[in-house]
Scaffold this active site. Sequence first.
Site, PDB file in Angstrom:
ATOM      1  N   LYS A  52       1.050  -0.986   0.111  1.00 31.43           N
ATOM      2  CA  LYS A  52      -0.202   0.097  -0.263  1.00 31.43           C
ATOM      3  C   LYS A  52       0.829   0.815  -0.057  1.00 31.43           C
ATOM      4  CE  LYS A  52      -3.853  -2.091   2.273  1.00 31.43           C
ATOM      5  NZ  LYS A  52      -5.019  -2.320   3.096  1.00 31.43           N
ATOM      6  N   GLN A  96      -3.812  -1.775   9.661  1.00 29.00           N
ATOM      7  CA  GLN A  96      -4.437  -2.896   9.150  1.00 29.00           C
ATOM      8  C   GLN A  96      -5.011  -3.500   9.732  1.00 29.00           C
ATOM      9  OE1 GLN A  96      -3.173  -3.267   5.945  1.00 29.00           O
ATOM     10  NE2 GLN A  96      -3.810  -5.332   6.225  1.00 29.00           N
ATOM     11  N   ASP A 119     -11.115   2.627   4.068  1.00 32.09           N
ATOM     12  CA  ASP A 119     -11.188   1.244   4.055  1.00 32.09           C
ATOM     13  C   ASP A 119     -12.541   1.567   3.727  1.00 32.09           C
ATOM     14  OD1 ASP A 119      -9.227  -0.681   3.787  1.00 32.09           O
ATOM     15  OD2 ASP A 119      -9.068   0.308   6.385  1.00 32.09           O
TER      16      ASP A 119
END
Length: 282
Positions: A52, A96, A119
């Site tokens: 990422k 995460q 997200d």
Amino acid sequence: MGIVIDGRAVAAKVRCSIKEETEKMIANGVTPGLAVVIVGNNQASRAYVNNKEKACEEVGIRSEEYALPEETTEAELLELIAKLNAKEDVDGILVQMPLPNQINEETVLNAILPSKDVDAFHPVNVGKIMIGNYDFLPCTPAGVMELIKETGTDITGKKCVVIGRSNIVGKPMAMLLLHAHGTVTICHSRTKDLKEIVKDADIIVAAVGKAKFVTADMVKYGAVVIDVGMNRDENGKRCGDVDFEAVKNVASYITPVPFGVGPMTITMLLKNTLKAAESRLK
Ligand code: GUN
């Protein structure tokens, strides 16, 4: 034989336009910023986070990493999130998953400002997706939609079957297909006659997490098959939820694993970060 959709090529195309947009934004005085939080020593998480951050760098998005030790408490993590919520040059916050057992994931996700939730996991953003009036699209389902678009398939009126009902993929996936006017069925572990339902589909999205679950006899000739799975086969080789070698002879289009949906997921994260940064331009 079906056409194999190259997720890396589609992702590269989309990332090119994200890079251009980012450059314009930087010229206007705003450098999009993503805060990436990783807790503990999960190796898969480390690999995802590295990918990422690398993708951010490629398109000019600034990323800052917060790597916290395994024993971090929920209070400590919440304190960091509060700081990042208030930090003006941070447009997106990504924590995460999974988190260590002492930390409640839901509590943490709910603490991220919805306007920085790239997200799209916060209940406010999930609700907006349900209504169809969204700021952020969840990354994996949004990536799948881009891949379907790439095939030239018009989803309107098509029978779409999503296999899997997770909050991250299955449920939002079904919503996005519905918003595109598909006729959507969600199958899961307790679905009766799953094989017959899948066999009737024009578009299949497999997100069950079981290696080679979708076999050729379950797929209608000419169906579009998108594989979200990331598993290991009996030889330890990476494979999806679809028996690729057999199904590719039946499908019109099919995504491989790896290099199908995966590169698109990260691309959509970049797109969401850029979107989050737009509010600073105004
Ligand atoms: N862990 C596995 N997939 C994801 C994802 O898409 N976002 C976050 N934050 N964690 C993950």
